[in-house]
Design a protein around this motif. Structure first.
Motif, mmCIF file in Angstrom:
data_model
loop_
_atom_site.group_PDB
_atom_site.id
_atom_site.type_symbol
_atom_site.label_atom_id
_atom_site.label_comp_id
_atom_site.label_asym_id
_atom_site.label_seq_id
_atom_site.Cartn_x
_atom_site.Cartn_y
_atom_site.Cartn_z
ATOM 1 N N THR B 299 0.839 -1.213 0.000
ATOM 2 C CA THR B 299 0.000 0.000 0.000
ATOM 3 C C THR B 299 0.874 1.263 0.000
ATOM 4 N N LYS B 300 2.033 1.164 0.701
ATOM 5 C CA LYS B 300 2.946 2.305 0.733
ATOM 6 C C LYS B 300 3.470 2.588 -0.681
ATOM 7 N N ALA B 301 3.860 1.513 -1.362
ATOM 8 C CA ALA B 301 4.388 1.672 -2.718
ATOM 9 C C ALA B 301 3.314 2.233 -3.649
ATOM 10 N N GLN B 302 2.074 1.717 -3.474
ATOM 11 C CA GLN B 302 0.965 2.186 -4.319
ATOM 12 C C GLN B 302 0.704 3.674 -4.083
ATOM 13 N N ARG B 303 0.742 4.064 -2.794
ATOM 14 C CA ARG B 303 0.478 5.451 -2.445
ATOM 15 C C ARG B 303 1.543 6.369 -3.061
ATOM 16 N N LEU B 304 2.793 5.888 -2.957
ATOM 17 C CA LEU B 304 3.911 6.652 -3.522
ATOM 18 C C LEU B 304 3.750 6.802 -5.031
ATOM 19 N N LEU B 305 3.341 5.700 -5.648
ATOM 20 C CA LEU B 305 3.131 5.706 -7.107
ATOM 21 C C LEU B 305 2.046 6.708 -7.482
ATOM 22 N N LYS B 310 0.495 11.862 -9.657
ATOM 23 C CA LYS B 310 -0.234 13.116 -9.497
ATOM 24 C C LYS B 310 0.709 14.305 -9.713
ATOM 25 N N LYS B 311 1.893 14.188 -9.089
ATOM 26 C CA LYS B 311 2.893 15.255 -9.226
ATOM 27 C C LYS B 311 3.268 15.443 -10.692
ATOM 28 N N LEU B 312 3.482 14.297 -11.363
ATOM 29 C CA LEU B 312 3.867 14.320 -12.773
ATOM 30 C C LEU B 312 2.784 14.988 -13.611
ATOM 31 N N ALA B 313 1.522 14.610 -13.308
ATOM 32 C CA ALA B 313 0.391 15.183 -14.052
ATOM 33 C C ALA B 313 0.316 16.691 -13.818
ATOM 34 N N GLU B 314 0.531 17.069 -12.548
ATOM 35 C CA GLU B 314 0.503 18.509 -12.218
ATOM 36 C C GLU B 314 1.603 19.257 -12.960
ATOM 37 N N MET B 315 2.809 18.645 -12.952
ATOM 38 C CA MET B 315 3.941 19.278 -13.631
ATOM 39 C C MET B 315 3.671 19.435 -15.118
#
Lengths: 367, 329
Positions: B299-305, B310-315
């Protein structure tokens, strides 16, 4: 190219045969050096021991039949590069549920023997398939090592099976933990009386045929093999690789369940396991010797059964510990699974062939 | 309250005792895992060292010789697996599994050859087990003394190995190479690192460290070798290393967590009368622990992904907006 493929296949077979012979030679040498056995007696016991009497051959068959199933099951799991070894625990656990149906419900009481055998196989198979899902889920979904989970679970299943037996259908009149005696219409009958050669052999043959058909001729089998050979390529072809990996491990579990079924209801009069049987682990070695192909499992299972029976024979005749067999298995794996064993020789032959072909082509062009 | 603290202190002490062999395997496994291969042969390493350590104590009468020879035998077993895997080209995991199986029987065969028995070595090699260390002053503090003092020398060796391995992996050239090979063997090879050599060295080191786990069982925890002495601790140690993301320091904590399963089982002996259920309990707890920890990491890895996406999309959206603004201008 076809010639090269032919040389490679020939070398595969040759390597297996040489591997088996080498393992036998090493085993015989160890036997004569650590015990008082003479070379002749050691060879006789090792090579021909299982064929010297009807009883010993029956003993060989008793080992052979479960290996047919567990070997086929491991072919599927190993073919997709997974080391889900839950088969070991399934062998112990699945017959418990069959026992519960046998003794806890009136379902099987008056049914004909063949129908009962099919019910037993179905219950054990379903249990096996479901249990195999746990390590598969741990690996495919959570990313845990399926091998670690399955090995820890094997011990869990061993003790849980005993606990389930104790609280459900255990025979209270027995001093040890055991199920009641399997009724005559709820077991695999003996083909030769007083031996372990049972009618389960027919189911074993059917199992190998079924496994071979699924493995080579079904769409799922093709997918499993492709995922094992190259997962990225399989995914690029549009195959849902995770699904194939699940299916392969479930099939492995089902076959392990069947192995437990034929062992418990064929060899013994009651459920008597108090330790892990090694049938599941040996299934992996059977699959390795069979080069992950169910069609060769009858031969490789025979080799494994021979080793195990020979170890028992040596244990009784030469007082050599039965654990000796596990060392022989490792030697077998080393030679059979080693790609570089006689690899130099194979490459030389292939190079030679290619050079000859080139020379012939040049000559043809010059002419 | 004092009673409870005393009980808790001794419970934690017992947990550490149970966790000691797991620590060694986990630390060894961290090194190979950083190199990109799981150490499946932990059982084989432990089994070989636990028997041969005892055998050499029997021959020489000196515990330190036993420890040295036990470690050496374990390294030899590891090198044999490496030879099979890298020279003979057998699948590494397959060879490790078959070595585990071979040595499970092989050590009994060895014991039979040397002592003529198949059960245990107790009557043949008599020695005092490796001592426990009582730390002066701390020993006297009620709760902390129970936890920190009175542990076997092997436990402190495990702590030393944990710290040393942490240093080795993250502060030395060798560690950097191991991690480089683990990240991408081809890339490492392109800069002149021989991955086979690194794998072999990493495995030999894992063999050395894991051997102490086996020797703790036969020399520290008790003073004899017995059939199936390791009881799958090699795999549980590996699970601890995997759960700790191959970080030696964290793997010690994870080993203690897995050791807790055994300690809980021991303390429940008074309350649970079902022998089979009790025997199943450590394995049940271990399985649940592995699954829960894996789920947590998943779940941690999924959350990070998700966050990164999201960050990439925002950028990207920002970039597009900037481009559009530039075009307008």
């Amino acid at each position: 190219m076809r010639k090269v493929a032919r040389v490679e296949t020939a070398f595969e077979v040759f390597r297996i045969v040489v591997g088996i012979i080498l393992a036998y030679i090493i085993a015989i040498l160890i036997t004569i050096s650590v015990t008082d056995t003479s070379l002749q007696v050691a060879i006789r016991n090792f090579m021909f021991g299982p064929f010297t009497s009807k009883r010993r051959f029956g003993q060989l068959m008793g080992k052979y039949i479960p290996y047919l199933f567990s070997g086929c099951g491991m072919c599927f799991i190993y073919a997709c590069n997974r080391f889900n070894l839950i088969g070991e625990g399934i062998v112990n656990m699945s017959p418990i549920f069959a026992c519960m149906v046998m003794f806890g419900t009136p379902l099987m009481t008056n049914l004909p023997i063949v129908v009962n055998q099919i019910i037993m196989l179905a219950v054990c198979g379903i249990t096996g398939g479901l249990l195999a899902l746990v390590p598969a889920f741990a690996r495919e979904k959570l990313g845990a090592s399926e091998m670690v989970v399955s090995i820890v679970m094997n011990n869990l299943l061993l003790y849980l099976s005993q606990y389930f037996l104790k609280v459900s259908v255990a025979d209270r009149t027995m001093s040890q933990l055991a199920s009641p005696i399997h009724p005559a219409n709820m077991r695999f009958t003996r083909i030769w009386p007083n031996t372990n050669f049972t009618t389960a052999i027919f189911y074993g043959i059917l199992g190998v045929i079924l496994a071979s058909i699924i493995f080579f001729y079904s769409r799922e089998g093709q997918k499993i093999r492709l995922v094992g050979a190259n997962r990225t390529f399989a995914e690029c072809c549009g195959i849902n690789s995770t699904r194939s990996l699940y299916i392969a491990q479930i099939i492995g579990g089902v076959f392990a369940g069947w192995a437990g079924c034929v062992d418990t209801f064929g060899l013994y009069d009651r459920y008597l396991y108090i330790a892990l049987t090694n049938i599941g682990m040996d299934g992996l070695i059977v699959a390795v010797i069979a080069k992950k192909q169910p069609i060769f499992v009858p031969l490789s299972a025979f080799v494994m059964a021979m080793i195990r029976t020979a170890a028992v024979t040596l244990n009784t005749s030469a007082d050599l510990p039965i654990e000796f067999a596990t060392m022989m298995q490792a030697i077998l794996v080393l030679f059979v699974a080693a790609e570089n064993f006689m690899g130099g020789w194979k490459n030389k032959i292939i190079f030679g062939m290619t050079e000859k072909q080139k020379a012939a082509e040049k000559e043809g062009a010059a002419a | 309250m004092t009673d409870f603290l005393n009980w808790l202190g001794s419970f934690i002490g017992a947990t550490i005792r149970m966790a000691t062999p797991l620590m060694f395997v986990a630390i060894g496994s961290c090194v190979t895992q950083q190199g990109g291969i799981l150490n499946m042969a932990g059982e084989a390493m432990m089994l070989a060292s636990s028997l041969f350590g005892i055998v050499f104590i029997g021959v020489t009468g000196k515990i330190w010789v036993g420890i040295l020879c036990g470690a050496l035998v374990s390294v030899l077993v590891t090198l044999f697996i490496c030879f099979a895997a890298f020279v003979m080209k057998v699948d590494m995991y397959l060879m490790s599994i078959s070595m585990n199986m071979a040595l499970l029987g092989g050590v009994i065969f060895g014991m039979w050859l040397i002592y003529g028995v198949k059960s245990h070595t107790a009557p043949f090699v008599i020695f005092d087990p490796v001592a426990n260390v009582r730390i002066p002053l701390i020993d006297k503090i009620p709760f902390i003394g129970e936890i920190l003092s009175g542990h076997n020398i092997f436990t402190w060796i495990a702590v030393f190995f944990g710290l040393f391995t942490q240093f080795l992996l993250f502060k030395t050239k060798f560690g950097l190479r191991v991690r480089a090979v683990g990240q991408n063997p081809q890339a490492a090879e392109s800069v002149g690192i021989n991955p086979r050599k690194i794998y072999t060295l990493a495995f030999a080191y894992a063999g050395l460290v894991s051997s102490f786990g086996g020797m703790y069982l036969s020399m520290g925890y008790q003073n004899f070798f017995i059939k199936n002495i390791t009881a799958n601790r090699g795999f549980i140690g590996l699970a601890a290393a995997t759960a700790a993301d191959a970080k030696p320091g964290l793997s010690i904590i994870m080993s203690i967590l897995f050791g807790l399963a055994y300690a809980i089982t021991n303390s429940l002996k008074v309350y649970i009368m079902e022998q089979q259920l009790l025997a199943a309990l450590p394995y049940l707890l271990t399985t649940v622990l592995i699954l829960v920890l894996s789920y947590w990491r998943y779940t941690k890895a999924q959350r990070l992904l998700r966050e990164n996406r999201k960050k990439l999309a925002e950028m990207r959206a920002q970039q597009l907006a900037e481009e559009a603004a530039a075009e307008k201008a």
